[in-house]
Design an enzyme around this catalytic site. Structure first.
Site, mmCIF file in Angstrom:
data_model
loop_
_atom_site.group_PDB
_atom_site.id
_atom_site.type_symbol
_atom_site.label_atom_id
_atom_site.label_comp_id
_atom_site.label_asym_id
_atom_site.label_seq_id
_atom_site.Cartn_x
_atom_site.Cartn_y
_atom_site.Cartn_z
ATOM 1 N N THR A 181 83.086 9.539 -9.932
ATOM 2 C CA THR A 181 82.776 11.256 -9.653
ATOM 3 C C THR A 181 83.833 11.966 -9.390
ATOM 4 O O THR A 181 84.769 12.232 -8.278
ATOM 5 C CB THR A 181 82.073 12.181 -9.274
ATOM 6 O OG1 THR A 181 80.379 10.656 -9.335
ATOM 7 C CG2 THR A 181 81.696 13.846 -9.309
ATOM 8 N N GLU B 102 71.422 4.102 -7.747
ATOM 9 C CA GLU B 102 71.065 2.276 -6.756
ATOM 10 C C GLU B 102 69.637 1.853 -7.258
ATOM 11 O O GLU B 102 68.862 2.663 -7.573
ATOM 12 C CB GLU B 102 71.758 3.135 -5.378
ATOM 13 C CG GLU B 102 72.969 3.812 -5.274
ATOM 14 C CD GLU B 102 73.109 3.430 -3.465
ATOM 15 O OE1 GLU B 102 72.642 3.111 -3.010
ATOM 16 O OE2 GLU B 102 74.236 4.577 -3.266
ATOM 17 N N GLY C 274 58.997 14.603 -1.019
ATOM 18 C CA GLY C 274 59.341 13.855 -0.120
ATOM 19 C C GLY C 274 60.415 13.893 1.633
ATOM 20 O O GLY C 274 60.338 15.810 1.716
ATOM 21 N N CYS D 231 75.223 10.464 -3.419
ATOM 22 C CA CYS D 231 76.178 10.857 -4.762
ATOM 23 C C CYS D 231 75.096 12.603 -4.229
ATOM 24 O O CYS D 231 76.168 13.423 -4.618
ATOM 25 C CB CYS D 231 75.292 10.781 -6.147
ATOM 26 S SG CYS D 231 76.287 9.349 -6.573
#
Ligand code: UDX
Length: 436
Positions: free
Chosen positions: A122, A151, A249, A256
């Site tokens: 990126t 990931e 969460g 990232c």
């Protein structure tokens, strides 16, 4: 037809790209400046925990299509070279292009005439154009082909992408890069370099926005007596919204999303564009960690203002999400640090964080057994959604704990299983606590 591909950097993106391209029939040389890493890879040791990656590395080395070296001169016969170097967050939030910049003089010297140079990691909008200028090699087109690898799913995402975006100023250079992916069942978008670069940031920042929206919505659900799980399921069935990234969460993290949202904010500031919407999402994410700590305090003491000083609290999960051993920007660590700051004594277990990792985690006492986390604990907090936590013997956890209180920041646990174990369970975005 297999191309001769050079990959610069054997990190997470580089190694996945190299192994997958070799698997797709290309001849890949992966150039990594860290010689000890090259030695380990050549011996077949893959230190990145990614499903199927070790197998693909072994396969490529066995059939001769994948080699590792620290000698950049090996790039002299490449048709295409992928830049897979880290672009960490620099001071002020902008992406730090130091690693890319420092390698350009070498590339200018070694790349063969007509080679296509590709930015895979990126990079800020305008980088492909900037690299072309700095390289000073008009015969080497610079193309943007960002990766979208999660990931834990990197190989799967590389081999079965949702889309492939190739940004190039010259159509033949784009065609050459698209040739790397021939036969893959994914839409290919040809764009200019700036649009491809922006598309990567835009996607990650949108995911972050979606999650911050969901996390604040979950807080609101708790206050007004709605259930975020049902709200999310309903939203997700709207094809315009989609079912992914609707789980509340402890906040979004990883290598990232935090970095890319900050880089995009920085780019907006520099361009004079007010991106308050994204800034609010980042702030909401910081606030989410406080919300989680308050929830833990409330569940553990019975009051949001209660003191957790000298209280034993057990943590299940430390990585930023399940399926990875990555602790970078993990919300669990921020929550842990705040609990310690408030005087709690923490014991933690994570299936992917070995006891040897204790040094990097000064605020917690790591154990290698989830049942030790429960021992004498006044509360247990689930911070990462590792599926195995669901299968623990919760009756045994209740028996060894001081108070059978669990705060489930991922809504991972099954109320049915917890029922009858004596646990008082607090989820996220649920109306009140569930008493068994
Ligand atoms: C992300 C992007 O998904 C990927 O395309 C990009 O190339 C790299 O960044 P990754 O960092 O692996 O991938 O994590 P991801 O699976 O996207 O999760 C990001 C964060 O969001 C994690 O902290 C995760 O726990 C959280 N999350 C995700 C939620 O809290 N709820 C959800 O419903 C989904």
């Amino acid at each position: 037809m297999g191309r001769r591909v050079g990959v610069v950097g054997a990190g997470y993106v580089g190694l996945t790209s190299a192994a997958c391209l070799a698997h797709r029939g290309h001849n890949v040389v992966c150039v990594e400046k860290d010689k000890s890493k090259v030695d380990r890879l050549t011996e077949g040791t893959v230190s990145i925990a990614e499903p199927r990656l070790p197998e693909l590395v072994s396969e490529g080395m066995a059939n001769g299509r994948l080699t590792f070296t620290s000698d950049p001169n090996r790039l002299a016969v490449a048709d295409i070279v992928l830049l897979c170097l880290p672009t960490p967050m620099g001071p002020g939030g902008a992406a730090d292009l130091g690693a890319v910049d420092s390698i350009l003089p070498m590339l200018a010297e070694v790349l063969p005439v007509g080679c296509v140079l590709v930015t895979k990691s990126t990079v800020p909008v305008g980088t492909a154009r900037r690299i072309a200028e700095l390289l000073g090699r008009p015969d080497v087109p610079v193309v943007s082909n960002p990766e979208f690898l999660r990931e834990g799913f990197a190989v799967q995402d590389f081999l079965h992408p949702d889309r492939i975006v190739v940004g190039a100023a010259e159509p033949p250079a784009a065609t050459a890069v698209i040739g790397l992916y021939l036969g893959m069942d994914a839409p290919v978008l040809r764009t200019d370099t700036a649009s491809a670069e922006m598309a990567k940031y835009a996607s990650n920042a949108f995911l972050a926005l979606k999650l911050s929206y969901v996390n604040v919505l979950a807080e609101l659900c708790e206050q007004v007596g709605a259930d975020m799980s049902d709200v999310g399921r309903t939203m997700g069935l709207d094809a315009r919204i989609g079912p992914a990234f609707l789980m509340p969460g402890p906040g979004w993290g990883g290598s990232c999303l935090p970095k890319d949202t900050n880089a995009l904010l920085n780019a907006a500031d520099s361009a004079g564009v007010d991106f308050g919407l994204l800034r609010a999402a980042v702030l909401a994410n910081t606030r989410q960690r406080d919300t989680v700590v308050r929830k833990i305090r409330t569940a553990a003491t019975g009051s949001p203002a209660g003191s957790i000083r000298d209280m034993r609290i057990g943590l299940l999960g430390l990585t930023f999400k399940a399926g990875t051993d990555d602790l970078r920007d993990s919300p669990a660590l921020v929550v842990a640090a705040e609990l310690v700051a408030q005087g709690a004594i923490l014991t933690a277990y994570d299936p992917c964080v070995p006891l040897a990792g204790q040094e990097g985690l000064p605020s917690v006492h790591l154990v290698d057994d989830p049942y030790l986390v429960a021992k004498d604990a006044a509360a247990i907090v689930v911070l990462t959604e590792w599926p195995e936590f669901r299968a623990l013997d919760w009756a045994q956890l209740a028996a060894v704990s001081d108070r059978a209180v669990v705060i489930d920041t991922r809504n991972l646990l099954d109320g049915e299983v917890l029922a009858g174990t004596g646990f008082v369970h607090t989820g996220v975005g649920k109306p009140g606590v569930t008493r068994s």
